[in-house]
Design an enzyme around this catalytic site. Structure first.
Site, PDB file in Angstrom:
ATOM      1  N   HIS A 163      43.688  26.167  63.817  1.00 34.30           N
ATOM      2  CA  HIS A 163      43.950  26.843  65.091  1.00 34.30           C
ATOM      3  C   HIS A 163      43.508  28.302  65.081  1.00 34.30           C
ATOM      4  O   HIS A 163      43.580  28.977  66.102  1.00 34.30           O
ATOM      5  CB  HIS A 163      45.444  26.761  65.439  1.00 34.30           C
ATOM      6  N   ARG A 173      37.914  20.532  65.944  1.00 36.52           N
ATOM      7  CA  ARG A 173      38.943  19.716  66.602  1.00 36.52           C
ATOM      8  C   ARG A 173      38.474  18.263  66.717  1.00 36.52           C
ATOM      9  O   ARG A 173      39.262  17.328  66.576  1.00 36.52           O
ATOM     10  CB  ARG A 173      39.235  20.300  67.981  1.00 36.52           C
TER      11      ARG A 173
END
Length: 322
Positions: free
Chosen positions: A192, A63
């Site tokens: 994700h 991320r």
């Protein structure tokens, strides 16, 4: 004589073009072969050890790379600490939960001992992101290096990060601004597959969604009910939330299977099957994990080229400019 003058003019024009052209760095995968051949090994071992002590590190490092490259390009601006006169990116609302910056700091400290003033913090993030994906069972790829570190980091810029509430049109536009296409959007959303989200990022989908629907109609009904139990209102448990797929520590295509079933946690996840431009790609990745792996690796290389310039610096410590 005329030919000689013509050649001089051509050289002068070429030199002027070099002076006025944007200073965009040319990356390659052999950048540190001579100057710091052990760089890859040092970064891998540091990130692997951090991940062994904290299983959240892979998702956070991945991320971190996304969020760094989406703001001002891949220049490690996300690593800079705030100062009395400036609130930095890492303290912007979307980045408060990124954390694990220490893993990059540790790698940088070791690299400074082995190869002083050589490996940029931006390259460390890019290499570490590849390593955490491969460590988690995902693909590997050759990371192009040669980035320089930026000197500007502003928390207000994080408003430009794609929010978990965006629809497909907004997502496509956001990625297009960075030279990334629809396939890149869908492939990179597959990141994700690692990670967890707190209730605040998706609870608006669970009740009072609209004047017509209490729950977001794009959600699987039973899945929504399960999430409501985990995220009640008022919610006193600030650590409550949901893993973004059912195999959250493994990099695989389970994320896409869940999105197809209406079990995407974020509205932006579910939006990918609401638009014909992205739906077929989601369905393809749900059926073929090897295809997803190939496209994810290719899109990570493209993302790593966003906004890369060579008029930056190589920081001695990733948290502060030189």
């Amino acid at each position: 004589m005329a030919a000689f003058a013509s050649n001089l003019l051509s050289l002068a024009i070429s030199f002027l073009l070099i002076l006025i052209s944007p200073s965009k760095a040319v990356l390659n995968d052999h950048y540190y072969d001579q100057a710091c051949p052990q760089a890859g090994k040092i970064i891998f071992e540091t990130v692997r050890n951090a991940s062994m002590h904290d299983p959240k590190v892979p998702a956070r490092v991945l991320r971190m790379f996304f969020h760094d490259c989406f703001i001002r390009g891949c220049d490690a601006s996300i690593l800079l600490d705030s100062t009395p006169g400036n609130q930095a990116e890492k303290d912007g609302p979307p980045n408060v939960s990124v954390r694990s910056f220490y893993a990059i700091d540790d790698a940088k400290a070791k690299l400074e001992m082995a190869c002083p003033h050589t490996v940029s913090c931006a390259d460390i993030i890019a290499i570490a992101a590849r390593d955490v994906v491969a460590m988690s069972g995902g693909p590997s790829w050759n990371v192009l290096t040669g980035r320089k570190d930026g000197r500007v980091s502003k928390a207000n810029d994080t408003i430009n990060l794609p929010a978990p509430t965006l629809n497909a049109v907004q997502l496509i536009q956001s990625f297009a601004k960075r030279g990334l296409g629809v396939k890149d959007l869908v492939a990179l959303s597959g990141g994700h597959t690692l990670g967890f989200s707190h209730c605040s990022s998706f609870e608006a989908r669970l009740q009072n969604f609209s004047s017509v629907h209490d729950i977001d109609p794009s959600m699987n009904t039973q899945f929504a009910r399960d999430l409501r139990k985990k995220c009640p209102k008022p919610n006193k448990d600030h650590s409550a939330g949901e893993f973004l797929d059912s195999t959250s520590s493994a990099f695989d295509n389970d994320y896409y299977k869940r999105v197809v079933e209406g079990k995407g946690v974020f509205g932006s996840d579910q939006a990918l099957v609401d638009d014909h431009r992205s739906r077929w790609i989601v369905e393809s990745f749900a059926k073929d994990q090897s295809l997803f792996f190939r496209e994810f690796a290719a899109s990570m290389v493209k993302l790593g080229n966003v906004g890369v310039i060579e008029n930056g610096e190589v920081r001695l410590k990733c948290r502060v400019v030189n």
